[in-house]
Design a protein around this motif. Sequence first.
Motif, PDB file in Angstrom:
ATOM      1  N   ALA A 137     -24.785 -62.388  28.484  1.00 15.07           N
ATOM      2  CA  ALA A 137     -25.220 -63.617  29.155  1.00 15.07           C
ATOM      3  C   ALA A 137     -24.235 -64.032  30.257  1.00 15.07           C
ATOM      4  CB  ALA A 137     -25.426 -64.730  28.135  1.00 15.07           C
ATOM      5  N   GLY A 172     -19.823 -64.046  24.338  1.00 14.67           N
ATOM      6  CA  GLY A 172     -19.877 -63.343  23.065  1.00 14.67           C
ATOM      7  C   GLY A 172     -19.708 -61.864  23.350  1.00 14.67           C
ATOM      8  N   VAL A 173     -20.821 -61.121  23.356  1.00 11.24           N
ATOM      9  CA  VAL A 173     -20.750 -59.696  23.676  1.00 11.24           C
ATOM     10  C   VAL A 173     -20.589 -59.490  25.189  1.00 11.24           C
ATOM     11  CG1 VAL A 173     -23.251 -59.313  23.915  1.00 11.24           C
ATOM     12  CG2 VAL A 173     -21.804 -57.477  23.026  1.00 11.24           C
ATOM     13  N   GLY A 174     -20.949 -60.501  25.965  1.00 13.88           N
ATOM     14  CA  GLY A 174     -20.734 -60.445  27.409  1.00 13.88           C
ATOM     15  C   GLY A 174     -21.994 -60.397  28.244  1.00 13.88           C
ATOM     16  N   THR A 233     -24.336 -73.579  26.876  1.00 16.45           N
ATOM     17  CA  THR A 233     -25.195 -72.441  26.553  1.00 16.45           C
ATOM     18  C   THR A 233     -26.147 -72.646  25.382  1.00 16.45           C
ATOM     19  OG1 THR A 233     -23.248 -71.609  25.419  1.00 16.45           O
ATOM     20  CG2 THR A 233     -23.749 -70.652  27.560  1.00 16.45           C
ATOM     21  N   ASN A 249     -28.417 -66.927  17.663  1.00 23.01           N
ATOM     22  CA  ASN A 249     -29.231 -67.430  18.767  1.00 23.01           C
ATOM     23  C   ASN A 249     -30.114 -66.381  19.424  1.00 23.01           C
ATOM     24  OD1 ASN A 249     -28.444 -70.036  18.454  1.00 23.01           O
ATOM     25  ND2 ASN A 249     -26.965 -70.045  20.131  1.00 23.01           N
ATOM     26  N   LYS A 269     -30.013 -67.686  25.664  1.00 23.87           N
ATOM     27  CA  LYS A 269     -30.729 -66.470  25.275  1.00 23.87           C
ATOM     28  C   LYS A 269     -32.167 -66.471  25.783  1.00 23.87           C
ATOM     29  CE  LYS A 269     -27.360 -64.720  22.802  1.00 23.87           C
ATOM     30  NZ  LYS A 269     -26.394 -65.823  22.744  1.00 23.87           N
TER      31      LYS A 269
HETATM   32  C1  LIG Z   1     -25.123 -65.758  22.928  1.00 20.20           C
HETATM   33  C2  LIG Z   1     -24.437 -66.977  23.311  1.00 20.20           C
HETATM   34  C3  LIG Z   1     -23.391 -66.953  24.237  1.00 20.20           C
HETATM   35  C4  LIG Z   1     -22.817 -65.708  24.843  1.00 20.20           C
HETATM   36  O1  LIG Z   1     -23.714 -64.695  25.212  1.00 20.20           O
HETATM   37  P1  LIG Z   1     -23.296 -63.170  25.081  1.00 20.20           P
HETATM   38  O2  LIG Z   1     -24.368 -62.416  25.749  1.00 20.20           O
HETATM   39  O3  LIG Z   1     -23.249 -62.859  23.595  1.00 20.20           O
HETATM   40  O4  LIG Z   1     -21.955 -63.012  25.673  1.00 20.20           O
HETATM   41  C5  LIG Z   1     -22.813 -68.164  24.575  1.00 20.20           C
HETATM   42  N1  LIG Z   1     -23.224 -69.316  24.021  1.00 20.20           N
HETATM   43  C6  LIG Z   1     -24.235 -69.374  23.127  1.00 20.20           C
HETATM   44  C7  LIG Z   1     -24.640 -70.689  22.564  1.00 20.20           C
HETATM   45  C8  LIG Z   1     -24.863 -68.198  22.756  1.00 20.20           C
HETATM   46  O5  LIG Z   1     -25.850 -68.251  21.861  1.00 20.20           O
END
Ligand SMILES: *Cc1c(COP(=O)(O)O)cnc(C)c1O
Length: 441
Positions: free
Chosen positions: A274, A270-272, A417, A161, A109
């Motif tokens: 990152a 997650g939402v996509g 991540t 996060n 993030k």
């Molecule tokens: C947010 C996050 C992701 C995925 O990012 P998105 O933008 O939500 O898809 C992956 N790993 C960790 C540890 C994260 O905090």
Amino acid sequence: MKSDMALQQSRLPEGLVDRVPLLWINPGYGQPVDNRADSLDPAEAEARFARCAGLLQQVFAELRGSGGLLRSPLTPIPAFRDFLAGDRADAGTWLLKRDDALPVAGSIKARGGFHEVLALVERIGLDAGLLGDHTDRRVLATAPARAMLSRHSLAVGSTGNLGLGIGMIGRGLGLQAVVHMSADAKEWKKQRLRSHGIQVVEHRGDYAAAVAAGRAAAERDPLVHFVDDERSRALFLGYAAAATELRAQLEAADHPVDATHPLFVYLPCGVGGAPGGVLYGLKRLFGTHVHGFFVEPTASPCMLVQLACGLQRPVSVYDIGLDNRTEADGLAVGLASPLVAPLMASLLSGVFTVDEPRFYSDAWHLEDREDIYVEPSAATGLHGPLQVLDTPQGRAYLERHGLAGRMRQATHVIWSTGGSLVPEDIRQQFRERGRREAGIY
Ligand SMILES: *Cc1c(COP(=O)(O)O)cnc(C)c1O
């Protein structure tokens, strides 16, 4: 209506609704699309990071060593590879991209978050006449500028996060921050935020509900900027800027990427935003030589569901009977980003799903073999190379793209991540669960 839904769902891979871990190959991969995305140029974010490096270096002690640039190591993990893949010759090279170690936010993030907040403070500075296009951005760290910035605030909805990242970055630059947390957000993240003077609002609902609450709060007040994880262009470009960093690291370590040296990247989703941003950036650099796979928990495969069902309308994991409850809190998202899903329709090679026993035990083995701690969400990608090498779907993908004979020279980048901010007592709980799941008592 109903039969329409049934038709969409018939495109879901077998076992998905029963939470069976699987690899789904995207049938839309490689198909030409109308390129509405041309206005998304990662160079914009790279230029912003470069001109704000002096400012960041001044404001964040953690960024002094890198000259104010956000960088994470790219680390070979041969012992972990040997543990999972034995001495098979086609396993290729396994590298861990250590975004768990990114400064200030402790997760990927940092990339999107720093970029969005920098874009905002630059705009505030320009509007106030403090900044011209070529003014040194360090002026934003002076007392009068900080007094002005402190009247502005950031609002964000998060499973944890993103809130942590935006909160820490925003506070560092002198803004106020309010973080709307979903029910699955971890207690220690709320405490950490509060101890830094960041307001935390707790919600009983899931991630989407927390985002909606943040959006509503910001609409009432022009001095509040809402960081929209579901559709922010600035976040996306911040993530996409990671691609040039990775290219330089691969070059420096002598890992070519070309027709005979394919690059595979495994990105927790997650939402996509990152993973989508990173893959978008990598595709612009490496084209068909990079193969991007997302990883989602078996309870929350929102990108898989949206792409498999088609983009005509939003389809969530709840719509297909899944509950979005997972210990991988960074990935606990029920509905994919409407900005990112269409961009991934032709760029994403596939998605694999993982369950808790797998990612907990992989995290444990990684730490055991490589002495690297990552949080549960970040450990989901560790089985990526074997998903491609050892499953019938993966092998079919390699055959179809002429890669089956090239895997010896392949490079696998597993994107780690998050993790460096996790407190020791929580790590210990994760380790104990990992040890159990790994069958080691
Ligand atoms: C947010 C996050 C992701 C995925 O990012 P998105 O933008 O939500 O898809 C992956 N790993 C960790 C540890 C994260 O905090």
